[in-house]
Design a protein around this motif. Structure first.
Motif, PDB file in Angstrom:
ATOM      1  N   GLY A  29       0.832  -1.192   0.000  1.00 23.90           N
ATOM      2  CA  GLY A  29       0.000   0.000   0.000  1.00 23.90           C
ATOM      3  C   GLY A  29       0.868   1.242   0.000  1.00 23.90           C
ATOM      4  N   MET A  30       0.257   2.393   0.288  1.00 26.39           N
ATOM      5  CA  MET A  30       0.992   3.650   0.260  1.00 26.39           C
ATOM      6  C   MET A  30       2.179   3.615   1.223  1.00 26.39           C
ATOM      7  SD  MET A  30       0.947   6.647  -1.186  1.00 26.39           S
ATOM      8  CE  MET A  30       1.474   8.359  -0.976  1.00 26.39           C
ATOM      9  N   ALA A  31       1.966   3.187   2.463  1.00 24.13           N
ATOM     10  CA  ALA A  31       3.048   3.172   3.446  1.00 24.13           C
ATOM     11  C   ALA A  31       4.183   2.251   3.005  1.00 24.13           C
ATOM     12  CB  ALA A  31       2.505   2.747   4.805  1.00 24.13           C
ATOM     13  N   GLY A  32       3.828   1.070   2.513  1.00 21.16           N
ATOM     14  CA  GLY A  32       4.848   0.131   2.091  1.00 21.16           C
ATOM     15  C   GLY A  32       5.641   0.624   0.901  1.00 21.16           C
ATOM     16  N   MET A  33       4.959   1.229  -0.076  1.00 24.33           N
ATOM     17  CA  MET A  33       5.676   1.735  -1.248  1.00 24.33           C
ATOM     18  C   MET A  33       6.615   2.869  -0.866  1.00 24.33           C
ATOM     19  SD  MET A  33       2.927   1.519  -4.426  1.00 24.33           S
ATOM     20  CE  MET A  33       1.768   2.716  -3.726  1.00 24.33           C
ATOM     21  N   VAL A  34       6.163   3.765   0.027  1.00 20.17           N
ATOM     22  CA  VAL A  34       7.025   4.859   0.470  1.00 20.17           C
ATOM     23  C   VAL A  34       8.261   4.313   1.169  1.00 20.17           C
ATOM     24  CG1 VAL A  34       7.190   6.807   2.075  1.00 20.17           C
ATOM     25  CG2 VAL A  34       5.187   6.576   0.615  1.00 20.17           C
TER      26      VAL A  34
END
Length: 428
Positions: free
Chosen positions: A25-30
């Protein structure tokens, strides 16, 4: 992006340490991008066959929901700059947010930034000196009570401005939503630039997920789809093995893990961890109705719909804090929402064909979209519960409600928490 085929998980070159980021998700991709660009070998694991988490495109190309950013979302905008996608996010309503009140048919534009309220035409309905003081009181972290109680003396301001903002940002009804949590949002809206509303021009797939995966590939990261973390083996305060699908992956002394998962999945993997247990749903309706003209974003008061996003390829409706609506059948929701969309089209003179019968509609119900942000101190998990493991996810960031910005900030924080213990990759 480089997607690993099923089989043993790849390791870094020359036995280098590898960081496993679980959850794309967003957190993991960042987090994965920060670590990969810092020179570390990164594998990003995703249990489903689509990256993006809640910020994803569905197989038919539509977004899972309407996701908007504001100018104050510095971490999310940093990520868009990092993946060369910032120009893909546009400001659909630079003159103020169009707002239709179904109770009396009034249509106006309001500004989210207090500095813009000097213009009477852009002030929220019901704004007064007393109401302004009540907003200031919520922005100061001195007390915590339900938002409806904090604005009880200003019902028009509550209904016409504070409630839509609360439901959008906290995904919690104002009768239980925390005024302190809303204050975290209000403190970030101090300037006109901070309150700019931004949406993806085409959709989350082409404007967020695809460029993010391309940037991760360029940084040397590997993506493994369909890679669900069943369990972790732990010993001496560290993770020693990951059990992914049918595979068990031992971790070396220099390897590390970031869990960027929903709270219930994180609690399953780390027994005894304190996580939010109560969640609120979001309903999204996607109408297969093409619209000429530019992208538009319109708010609705007093109806089923709350926010309407109009793109040339289709129309999306978001209903946050949708406890009752998620139990209702799409067959009855679609006509109700379409009637309100038609009223908005008439009120704001939107071009295009607006037939009385609703076009084909797809309903997406996220029953555990975010934690419920009620009054009181929310459970707060430590950023690094083990020596070689850090947590990410919108629910792990205490400074904001569970939003895209909170997810991005948590991803950065998780990566920073591990960087000091990670050796540099020899090939970097």
């Amino acid at each position: 992006m480089r997607i690993a085929a099923p089989g043993p998980c790849p390791f870094g070159p020359q036995g280098a340490a590898r960081v496993h980021v679980v959850g794309a998700g967003m957190a993991g991709m960042v987090a994965a991008l920060v670590l990969a660009r810092a020179g570390h070998a990164v594998t990003l694991h995703e249990a489903t066959m689509l990256a993006g988490g809640r910020c994803r495109a569905l197989p038919d190309g539509t977004d899972n929901g309407t996701h908007a950013l504001m100018g104050a979302n510095h971490a999310a905008l940093r990520f868009l700059e990092a993946i060369s996608a910032r120009e893909r996010w546009i400001e659909p309503e630079p003159e103020g947010l169009p707002l239709l009140d179904l109770a009396d048919g009034s249509a106006r534009r309001i500004a989210a930034a207090p500095l813009a309220w000097r213009d009477p035409a852009r002030r929220p309905p019901g704004l007064s000196a007393g109401g302004l003081l009540a907003l200031l009181g919520m922005a100061l972290p001195l007390t915590d009570r339900p938002v409806a109680e904090a604005l009880a003396r200003h019902p028009a301001l509550l209904r016409g401005f504070v409630e839509p903002l609360t439901v959008a940002a906290l995904n919690t009804p104002v009768q239980e939503a925390s005024s302190a949590r809303l204050g975290q949002v209000l403190r970030r809206l101090g300037s006109a630039g901070a309150a700019r509303l931004l949406v993806a021009r085409e959709g989350l797939g082409p404007d967020l997920v695809a460029p993010a995966l391309a940037a991760l590939e360029a940084a040397g990261a590997t993506l493994r789809l369909g890679s669900r973390l069943r369990a972790m083996t732990q010993a001496d305060g560290r993770v020693t093995a990951l059990h992914l699908g049918e595979e068990s992956l031992p971790l070396g002394e220099r390897d590390a893990v970031i869990l960027a998962l929903p709270p219930w999945e994180t609690a399953r993997l780390i027994p005894g961890l304190k996580v939010p247990e109560r969640h609120a749903p979001i309903l999204n309706l996607h109408f297969a109705q093409s619209t000429p003209g530019p992208v538009r974003f319109i708010g609705i008061l007093g109806g089923l719909t709350q926010w309407i996003l109009l793109r040339p390829a289709g129309i999306s409706v978001t209903v946050s804090a949708a406890d009752a609506e998620t139990e209702e059948a799409a067959a009855s929701l679609a006509p109700r929402a379409w009637a309100e969309i038609r009223r908005a089209a008439q009120a704001f003179a939107l071009p295009g064909d607006w037939p009385e019968a609703p076009p084909p509609c797809r309903a997406v119900k996220e029953r555990r979209a975010t934690p419920r942000h009620g009054v009181g101190i929310a459970p707060h998990a430590p950023r690094r519960p083990m020596h070689n493991l850090a947590l990410a996810g919108d629910w792990t960031w205490p400074g904001l409600p569970a939003t895209i910005e909170a997810a991005a900030r948590s991803g950065e924080a998780a990566a920073r928490a591990l960087l000091p213990r990670l050796p540099r990759r020899e090939a970097a």
